[in-house]
Design a protein around this motif. Structure first.
Motif, PDB file in Angstrom:
ATOM      1  N   MET A   1      38.895  22.065  -3.731  1.00  0.00           N
ATOM      2  CA  MET A   1      37.968  20.905  -3.209  1.00  0.00           C
ATOM      3  C   MET A   1      38.784  20.540  -1.042  1.00  0.00           C
ATOM      4  O   MET A   1      40.499  20.811  -1.011  1.00  0.00           O
ATOM      5  N   SER A   2      37.809  19.825  -1.268  1.00  0.00           N
ATOM      6  CA  SER A   2      37.835  20.104   0.813  1.00  0.00           C
ATOM      7  C   SER A   2      39.386  19.383   1.085  1.00  0.00           C
ATOM      8  O   SER A   2      39.326  18.028   0.410  1.00  0.00           O
ATOM      9  N   ALA A   3      40.167  18.697   2.492  1.00  0.00           N
ATOM     10  CA  ALA A   3      40.381  17.524   2.455  1.00  0.00           C
ATOM     11  C   ALA A   3      40.026  16.332   2.737  1.00  0.00           C
ATOM     12  O   ALA A   3      40.052  15.422   2.310  1.00  0.00           O
ATOM     13  N   SER A   4      38.172  15.982   3.315  1.00  0.00           N
ATOM     14  CA  SER A   4      37.924  14.959   2.878  1.00  0.00           C
ATOM     15  C   SER A   4      37.570  14.138   1.543  1.00  0.00           C
ATOM     16  O   SER A   4      37.684  13.672   1.340  1.00  0.00           O
ATOM     17  N   THR A   5      37.466  15.616   0.903  1.00  0.00           N
ATOM     18  CA  THR A   5      37.318  14.930  -0.140  1.00  0.00           C
ATOM     19  C   THR A   5      38.716  14.614  -1.378  1.00  0.00           C
ATOM     20  O   THR A   5      39.204  13.572  -2.142  1.00  0.00           O
ATOM     21  N   GLN A   6      39.609  15.562  -0.846  1.00  0.00           N
ATOM     22  CA  GLN A   6      40.742  15.230  -1.353  1.00  0.00           C
ATOM     23  C   GLN A   6      41.693  13.348  -0.863  1.00  0.00           C
ATOM     24  O   GLN A   6      42.169  12.972  -1.543  1.00  0.00           O
ATOM     25  N   LYS A   7      40.963  13.337   0.586  1.00  0.00           N
ATOM     26  CA  LYS A   7      42.186  11.876   1.045  1.00  0.00           C
ATOM     27  C   LYS A   7      41.335  10.829   0.469  1.00  0.00           C
ATOM     28  O   LYS A   7      41.083  10.085   0.695  1.00  0.00           O
ATOM     29  N   ASP A   8      39.853  10.884  -0.062  1.00  0.00           N
ATOM     30  CA  ASP A   8      39.063   9.660  -0.201  1.00  0.00           C
ATOM     31  C   ASP A   8      39.544   9.074  -1.802  1.00  0.00           C
ATOM     32  O   ASP A   8      39.977   7.838  -1.567  1.00  0.00           O
ATOM     33  N   ILE A 103      37.767  12.858  11.735  1.00  0.00           N
ATOM     34  CA  ILE A 103      36.952  14.062  11.640  1.00  0.00           C
ATOM     35  C   ILE A 103      37.553  15.584  10.908  1.00  0.00           C
ATOM     36  O   ILE A 103      38.131  15.964  11.064  1.00  0.00           O
ATOM     37  N   HIS A 104      36.281  15.396  10.364  1.00  0.00           N
ATOM     38  CA  HIS A 104      36.419  16.999   9.372  1.00  0.00           C
ATOM     39  C   HIS A 104      35.732  18.109   9.723  1.00  0.00           C
ATOM     40  O   HIS A 104      35.615  18.984   8.799  1.00  0.00           O
ATOM     41  N   CYS A 105      35.119  18.233  10.771  1.00  0.00           N
ATOM     42  CA  CYS A 105      33.972  18.721  11.364  1.00  0.00           C
ATOM     43  C   CYS A 105      33.948  19.871  11.934  1.00  0.00           C
ATOM     44  O   CYS A 105      34.546  20.102  13.320  1.00  0.00           O
ATOM     45  N   PRO A 106      34.513  21.284  11.497  1.00  0.00           N
ATOM     46  CA  PRO A 106      35.556  22.305  12.741  1.00  0.00           C
ATOM     47  C   PRO A 106      34.911  22.499  13.895  1.00  0.00           C
ATOM     48  O   PRO A 106      35.635  22.246  14.751  1.00  0.00           O
ATOM     49  N   SER A 107      33.270  21.819  13.962  1.00  0.00           N
ATOM     50  CA  SER A 107      32.208  22.861  15.077  1.00  0.00           C
ATOM     51  C   SER A 107      32.406  21.583  15.663  1.00  0.00           C
ATOM     52  O   SER A 107      32.215  21.720  16.975  1.00  0.00           O
ATOM     53  N   SER A 182      40.854  24.778  18.365  1.00  0.00           N
ATOM     54  CA  SER A 182      40.062  26.167  16.935  1.00  0.00           C
ATOM     55  C   SER A 182      42.024  25.956  16.153  1.00  0.00           C
ATOM     56  O   SER A 182      41.988  25.205  15.161  1.00  0.00           O
ATOM     57  N   ARG A 183      43.068  25.556  16.868  1.00  0.00           N
ATOM     58  CA  ARG A 183      43.550  25.494  16.727  1.00  0.00           C
ATOM     59  C   ARG A 183      44.722  24.606  16.282  1.00  0.00           C
ATOM     60  O   ARG A 183      45.438  24.516  15.336  1.00  0.00           O
ATOM     61  N   ASN A 184      43.876  23.401  16.767  1.00  0.00           N
ATOM     62  CA  ASN A 184      44.694  22.204  16.262  1.00  0.00           C
ATOM     63  C   ASN A 184      44.158  21.742  14.968  1.00  0.00           C
ATOM     64  O   ASN A 184      44.365  20.690  14.268  1.00  0.00           O
ATOM     65  N   TYR A 185      42.786  22.366  14.494  1.00  0.00           N
ATOM     66  CA  TYR A 185      42.165  22.526  13.499  1.00  0.00           C
ATOM     67  C   TYR A 185      42.736  22.777  12.324  1.00  0.00           C
ATOM     68  O   TYR A 185      42.882  22.281  11.211  1.00  0.00           O
ATOM     69  N   GLU A 186      42.979  24.185  12.862  1.00  0.00           N
ATOM     70  CA  GLU A 186      44.009  24.702  11.979  1.00  0.00           C
ATOM     71  C   GLU A 186      45.103  24.103  11.575  1.00  0.00           C
ATOM     72  O   GLU A 186      45.466  24.222  10.431  1.00  0.00           O
ATOM     73  N   THR A 187      45.914  23.322  12.929  1.00  0.00           N
ATOM     74  CA  THR A 187      47.337  23.168  11.993  1.00  0.00           C
ATOM     75  C   THR A 187      46.390  21.287  11.489  1.00  0.00           C
ATOM     76  O   THR A 187      46.915  20.692  10.346  1.00  0.00           O
ATOM     77  N   TYR A 188      45.391  20.721  11.668  1.00  0.00           N
ATOM     78  CA  TYR A 188      45.104  19.860  10.434  1.00  0.00           C
ATOM     79  C   TYR A 188      44.719  20.179   9.270  1.00  0.00           C
ATOM     80  O   TYR A 188      45.099  19.286   8.046  1.00  0.00           O
ATOM     81  N   THR A 189      44.538  20.916   9.209  1.00  0.00           N
ATOM     82  CA  THR A 189      43.625  21.412   8.136  1.00  0.00           C
ATOM     83  C   THR A 189      45.283  22.226   6.780  1.00  0.00           C
ATOM     84  O   THR A 189      44.873  21.412   6.048  1.00  0.00           O
TER      85      THR A 189
END
Length: 205
Positions: A1-8, A103-107, A182-189
């Protein structure tokens, strides 16, 4: 399950944006130390590069306009203002949205990081250095000023070789901004996995 789905919904409960942000912040210290340091201090390095770019631009324009006066008073704002601007832009565009779960889109995150690096840490110092040094050149009469009707072309011609010299700085800022985001997004994940995998217990406690 993605983070965006989990958080809802966690444990069948709908979460507001404020609650999500509080949960993420609460678990931030549970991240590995290296992830915390890169997330907190990485933007300072990007902003520092922006400050250095400001000093380089200032030096190039001073040489082009033969300005030797007011070295300190022109260099100080050219280092400080791009530093503050780049840090504020990165915080508003990348760091804060990630920590609030907006924000949940890595790109999208990578694109924002690259744009902040280029605009805040590259283009903005160039745009700032020109009027600062034009004002000094006019004040101390160190270079001829353009005639009316030829102003824009004059400054474009003056700036063209400086822009060529600054291309490497713009590329480096784009690469560093992309890498940092990119490193910050990995940290968020990682933070989302820690937060929402135990979210049910935290909501009930």
């Amino acid at each position: 399950m993605s983070a965006s789905t989990q958080k809802d919904s966690v444990a069948g409960k709908t979460l507001t944006r404020t609650v999500i942000a509080e949960m993420l912040m609460k678990n931030f210290e549970r991240l590995p130390d290296i992830d915390q340091k890169i997330f907190l201090y990485g933007p300072l390095y990007l902003a520092g590069n922006g400050g250095l770019a400001g000093l380089v631009c200032n030096s190039l324009y001073r040489r082009a306009l033969n300005v030797t006066q007011a070295a300190v008073t022109s260099s100080l704002p050219m280092a400080v203002v791009p530093f503050i601007t780049t840090f504020a832009l990165y915080s508003a565009a990348v760091s804060n949205p990630l920590l609030s779960g907006d924000i949940h889109c890595p790109s999208c995150v990578l694109l924002r990081g690259a744009l902040v690096g280029v605009l805040g840490g590259g283009v903005y110092p160039i745009l700032l250095a020109l009027p600062v040094n034009v004002g000094l050149a006019a004040r101390y009469n160190t270079a001829p000023m353009p005639e009316k009707g030829n102003v824009l072309r004059h400054w474009v011609d003056l700036s063209r070789p400086i822009l060529r010299k600054m291309r490497a700085v713009l590329v480096l800022q784009a690469l560093f901004g992309t890498y940092l985001s990119s490193r910050n997004y990995e940290t968020y994940t990682k933070l989302a996995q820690i937060t929402f995998s135990s979210g049910g217990e935290e909501l009930e406690s």
